[in-house]
Design a protein around this motif. Sequence first.
Motif, PDB file in Angstrom:
ATOM      1  N   LEU A  19       0.826  -1.183   0.000  1.00 28.45           N
ATOM      2  CA  LEU A  19       0.000   0.000   0.000  1.00 28.45           C
ATOM      3  C   LEU A  19       0.859   1.230   0.000  1.00 28.45           C
ATOM      4  N   ILE A 125      -0.097   7.781   4.991  1.00 31.18           N
ATOM      5  CA  ILE A 125      -0.804   8.245   6.188  1.00 31.18           C
ATOM      6  C   ILE A 125      -1.061   7.020   7.047  1.00 31.18           C
ATOM      7  N   GLY A 127      -2.759   5.582  10.906  1.00 29.70           N
ATOM      8  CA  GLY A 127      -3.518   5.909  12.112  1.00 29.70           C
ATOM      9  C   GLY A 127      -2.838   5.230  13.300  1.00 29.70           C
ATOM     10  N   LYS A 128      -3.349   4.044  13.645  1.00 30.59           N
ATOM     11  CA  LYS A 128      -2.744   3.296  14.761  1.00 30.59           C
ATOM     12  C   LYS A 128      -1.817   2.195  14.259  1.00 30.59           C
ATOM     13  N   GLY A 129      -1.665   2.087  12.950  1.00 30.13           N
ATOM     14  CA  GLY A 129      -0.792   1.037  12.419  1.00 30.13           C
ATOM     15  C   GLY A 129      -1.257  -0.354  12.837  1.00 30.13           C
ATOM     16  N   SER A 130      -2.569  -0.538  12.965  1.00 32.91           N
ATOM     17  CA  SER A 130      -3.079  -1.820  13.465  1.00 32.91           C
ATOM     18  C   SER A 130      -3.458  -2.776  12.345  1.00 32.91           C
ATOM     19  N   ASN A 131      -3.167  -2.361  11.109  1.00 30.00           N
ATOM     20  CA  ASN A 131      -3.438  -3.266   9.989  1.00 30.00           C
ATOM     21  C   ASN A 131      -2.251  -3.307   9.027  1.00 30.00           C
ATOM     22  N   THR A 191      -8.040   3.797  13.834  1.00 29.92           N
ATOM     23  CA  THR A 191      -8.630   5.135  13.786  1.00 29.92           C
ATOM     24  C   THR A 191      -9.817   5.129  12.828  1.00 29.92           C
ATOM     25  N   ALA A 195     -10.233   2.749   9.582  1.00 30.03           N
ATOM     26  CA  ALA A 195     -11.421   1.894   9.494  1.00 30.03           C
ATOM     27  C   ALA A 195     -12.207   2.183   8.215  1.00 30.03           C
ATOM     28  N   TYR A 197     -10.897   3.491   5.412  1.00 29.05           N
ATOM     29  CA  TYR A 197     -10.049   3.041   4.298  1.00 29.05           C
ATOM     30  C   TYR A 197     -10.153   1.520   4.119  1.00 29.05           C
ATOM     31  N   ALA A 200     -13.469  -1.543   7.833  1.00 28.11           N
ATOM     32  CA  ALA A 200     -13.364  -2.489   8.951  1.00 28.11           C
ATOM     33  C   ALA A 200     -14.745  -2.974   9.346  1.00 28.11           C
ATOM     34  N   GLY A 201     -14.810  -4.182   9.839  1.00 31.09           N
ATOM     35  CA  GLY A 201     -16.093  -4.727  10.254  1.00 31.09           C
ATOM     36  C   GLY A 201     -15.932  -5.933  11.156  1.00 31.09           C
ATOM     37  N   ILE A 249      -7.926  10.740   4.086  1.00 29.40           N
ATOM     38  CA  ILE A 249      -9.270  10.953   4.615  1.00 29.40           C
ATOM     39  C   ILE A 249      -9.107  11.912   5.785  1.00 29.40           C
ATOM     40  N   ARG A 273     -14.778 -11.057  22.093  1.00 29.93           N
ATOM     41  CA  ARG A 273     -13.356 -10.864  21.730  1.00 29.93           C
ATOM     42  C   ARG A 273     -12.437 -11.339  22.839  1.00 29.93           C
TER      43      ARG A 273
HETATM   44  C1  LIG Z   1      -6.431  -6.815  18.158  1.00 33.50           C
HETATM   45  C2  LIG Z   1      -6.952  -6.353  16.816  1.00 33.50           C
HETATM   46  C3  LIG Z   1      -8.267  -6.615  16.472  1.00 33.50           C
HETATM   47  C4  LIG Z   1      -8.740  -6.202  15.226  1.00 33.50           C
HETATM   48  N1  LIG Z   1     -10.039  -6.485  14.910  1.00 33.50           N
HETATM   49  C5  LIG Z   1     -10.513  -6.092  13.718  1.00 33.50           C
HETATM   50  C6  LIG Z   1     -11.872  -6.389  13.359  1.00 33.50           C
HETATM   51  O1  LIG Z   1     -12.637  -6.957  14.108  1.00 33.50           O
HETATM   52  N2  LIG Z   1     -12.297  -5.989  12.134  1.00 33.50           N
HETATM   53  C7  LIG Z   1     -11.490  -5.336  11.254  1.00 33.50           C
HETATM   54  O2  LIG Z   1     -11.945  -4.992  10.157  1.00 33.50           O
HETATM   55  N3  LIG Z   1     -10.205  -5.049  11.564  1.00 33.50           N
HETATM   56  C8  LIG Z   1      -9.702  -5.408  12.764  1.00 33.50           C
HETATM   57  N4  LIG Z   1      -8.397  -5.130  13.090  1.00 33.50           N
HETATM   58  C9  LIG Z   1      -7.533  -4.454  12.090  1.00 33.50           C
HETATM   59  C10 LIG Z   1      -7.437  -2.921  12.216  1.00 33.50           C
HETATM   60  O3  LIG Z   1      -7.587  -2.521  13.563  1.00 33.50           O
HETATM   61  C11 LIG Z   1      -8.462  -2.195  11.367  1.00 33.50           C
HETATM   62  O4  LIG Z   1      -8.302  -2.478  10.007  1.00 33.50           O
HETATM   63  C12 LIG Z   1      -8.373  -0.665  11.571  1.00 33.50           C
HETATM   64  O5  LIG Z   1      -9.475  -0.072  10.992  1.00 33.50           O
HETATM   65  C13 LIG Z   1      -7.114  -0.048  10.985  1.00 33.50           C
HETATM   66  O6  LIG Z   1      -7.028   1.300  11.430  1.00 33.50           O
HETATM   67  P1  LIG Z   1      -5.629   2.016  11.655  1.00 33.50           P
HETATM   68  O7  LIG Z   1      -5.887   3.414  12.020  1.00 33.50           O
HETATM   69  O8  LIG Z   1      -4.793   1.242  12.586  1.00 33.50           O
HETATM   70  O9  LIG Z   1      -5.040   1.901  10.195  1.00 33.50           O
HETATM   71  P2  LIG Z   1      -3.515   1.759   9.800  1.00 33.50           P
HETATM   72  O10 LIG Z   1      -3.065   0.373  10.097  1.00 33.50           O
HETATM   73  O11 LIG Z   1      -2.744   2.862  10.371  1.00 33.50           O
HETATM   74  O12 LIG Z   1      -3.621   1.919   8.236  1.00 33.50           O
HETATM   75  C14 LIG Z   1      -4.307   0.952   7.473  1.00 33.50           C
HETATM   76  C15 LIG Z   1      -4.506   1.498   6.067  1.00 33.50           C
HETATM   77  O13 LIG Z   1      -5.379   2.607   6.102  1.00 33.50           O
HETATM   78  C16 LIG Z   1      -4.754   3.743   5.524  1.00 33.50           C
HETATM   79  N5  LIG Z   1      -5.164   4.902   6.295  1.00 33.50           N
HETATM   80  C17 LIG Z   1      -5.132   5.064   7.631  1.00 33.50           C
HETATM   81  N6  LIG Z   1      -5.620   6.272   7.959  1.00 33.50           N
HETATM   82  C18 LIG Z   1      -5.939   6.891   6.808  1.00 33.50           C
HETATM   83  C19 LIG Z   1      -6.473   8.172   6.478  1.00 33.50           C
HETATM   84  N7  LIG Z   1      -6.779   9.075   7.408  1.00 33.50           N
HETATM   85  N8  LIG Z   1      -6.667   8.457   5.185  1.00 33.50           N
HETATM   86  C20 LIG Z   1      -6.374   7.567   4.207  1.00 33.50           C
HETATM   87  N9  LIG Z   1      -5.860   6.345   4.454  1.00 33.50           N
HETATM   88  C21 LIG Z   1      -5.650   6.015   5.743  1.00 33.50           C
HETATM   89  C22 LIG Z   1      -3.268   3.494   5.684  1.00 33.50           C
HETATM   90  O14 LIG Z   1      -2.522   4.231   4.721  1.00 33.50           O
HETATM   91  C23 LIG Z   1      -3.225   2.021   5.436  1.00 33.50           C
HETATM   92  O15 LIG Z   1      -3.298   1.776   4.054  1.00 33.50           O
HETATM   93  C24 LIG Z   1      -7.887  -5.520  14.324  1.00 33.50           C
HETATM   94  C25 LIG Z   1      -6.562  -5.261  14.688  1.00 33.50           C
HETATM   95  C26 LIG Z   1      -6.103  -5.664  15.917  1.00 33.50           C
HETATM   96  C27 LIG Z   1      -4.667  -5.358  16.290  1.00 33.50           C
END
Ligand SMILES: Cc1cc2nc3c(=O)[nH]c(=O)nc-3n(C[C@H](O)[C@H](O)[C@H](O)COP(=O)(O)OP(=O)(O)OC[C@H]3O[C@@H](n4cnc5c(N)ncnc54)[C@H](O)[C@@H]3O)c2cc1C
Length: 375
Positions: A19, A125, A127-131, A191, A195, A197, A200-201, A249, A273
């Motif tokens: 990405l 960009i 957010g929490k780097g969780s994906n 974030t 979510a 982008y 998430a669900g 976003i 969970r």
């Molecule tokens: C314990 C755990 C449980 C989880 N459970 C779920 C679940 O039930 N369902 C689910 O769908 N996911 C789940 N996840 C995955 C993750 O939390 C989600 O996908 C979350 O929405 C990612 O958000 P983030 O801010 O961490 O994105 P990041 O990891 O920071 O970024 C992910 C992607 O989004 C893009 N992005 C982030 N912010 C922006 C912005 N402002 N504008 C444009 N692009 C952006 C980034 O460039 C990257 O491509 C889980 C993760 C963990 C660690």
Amino acid sequence: MMFVKTKKTTTPNVMSNILLHSLPTANYLTNPKPQNSSISFHISYSSPTNSSFSFLCEHSSSKQEQTQKCKDGLNLNFIRASKLLKDLSTWGIGGPCNYFVQVHNQTQLVSAIRYCHEHSIRFIIIGKGSNCLFDDLGFDGCVILNRIEFLESNEPGIYRVGSGFRFNKLGMQCSNEGFTGLEFAGGIPGTVGGATYMNAGANGQETADVVDSVEIVKNDGRFQMLNRIDLKFGYRTSPFKSMKDLGSIVAVMFKLQPSGSAKRRLQEYLERRRVSQPIGERSAGSVFRNPPNLGIAAAELIEKAGLKGFRVGGAMVSNIHANFFINSGGSTSQDMLDLIAFVKEKVDQKFGVQLKEEVLYVHPYCNDLNPNRDK
Ligand SMILES: Cc1cc2nc3c(=O)[nH]c(=O)nc-3n(C[C@H](O)[C@H](O)[C@H](O)COP(=O)(O)OP(=O)(O)OC[C@H]3O[C@@H](n4cnc5c(N)ncnc54)[C@H](O)[C@@H]3O)c2cc1C
């Protein structure tokens, strides 16, 4: 705003989901001085039109923050020291990024994007780097950490939320206020921007169900408001993934319906969970998407292939949830990539099912905008 410059690295031989909000090719010539006390380096860029320019950065370890004036007159704080991506990801994996900047409001975000755009610095960009799976080599560009965290609600059930707002906090607030649609978000550590982008669900709900409109900023700094009707979301995917000129976003408007049972449902989902996921371990949630139209989850396939607890170096398939891979301590990005590749191969061999990654691998030198993303 804080920018970090780090060393040049080589491209690893790994490709998965990639990405990036990318910009034209940038060539970096880095000449750090050997001592820690003071480092200067020269960076040169080539624009797509082959016009190149360069500037000299000076780094002193005693003063890692500097104020730099951007074209728009904003004073921005640039940090020029190593920012490790492992500190920005829930997996705790990832090397240094060349530049790092944290933004707290829309103006800072636009300035950072414009700066990168004008200087042909590729950027991402987060957010929490969780994906995200970051590489140990880091990222040869700028990481913009989004902390735009406002929430406005002027009408019952309508929330306009900054894209850096915590998604789990939003889920809890809406449910506790008696509105349904985001109960699933209570357990998602990302974030609002991430979510949206990712779409998430969980628990039969997804972000797209309650999005009313999305405010974005483009690569060149222009704003745009997009209505839900014009946005085509899919399973763990959104139109933003293929938007070539997306900068970021900025904010999302959610429209929720009243419900007396939302609060209870949120608690049920959180409890589910707690018993079924490795809470407290370093993970990125589900590594693979559930295969479509099979009626069997990716976790079940991995478990049936006997891979629970299987490890490569510090990367391990969780014993609690087989679709969660954890960094059990000292996992490298290569450990995690090898584990992902191994599990894919085994599941394919045993069941003839080709699993597809939900997590996104951030290539250190990606010049293209997520070439492996959904077609
Ligand atoms: C314990 C755990 C449980 C989880 N459970 C779920 C679940 O039930 N369902 C689910 O769908 N996911 C789940 N996840 C995955 C993750 O939390 C989600 O996908 C979350 O929405 C990612 O958000 P983030 O801010 O961490 O994105 P990041 O990891 O920071 O970024 C992910 C992607 O989004 C893009 N992005 C982030 N912010 C922006 C912005 N402002 N504008 C444009 N692009 C952006 C980034 O460039 C990257 O491509 C889980 C993760 C963990 C660690």
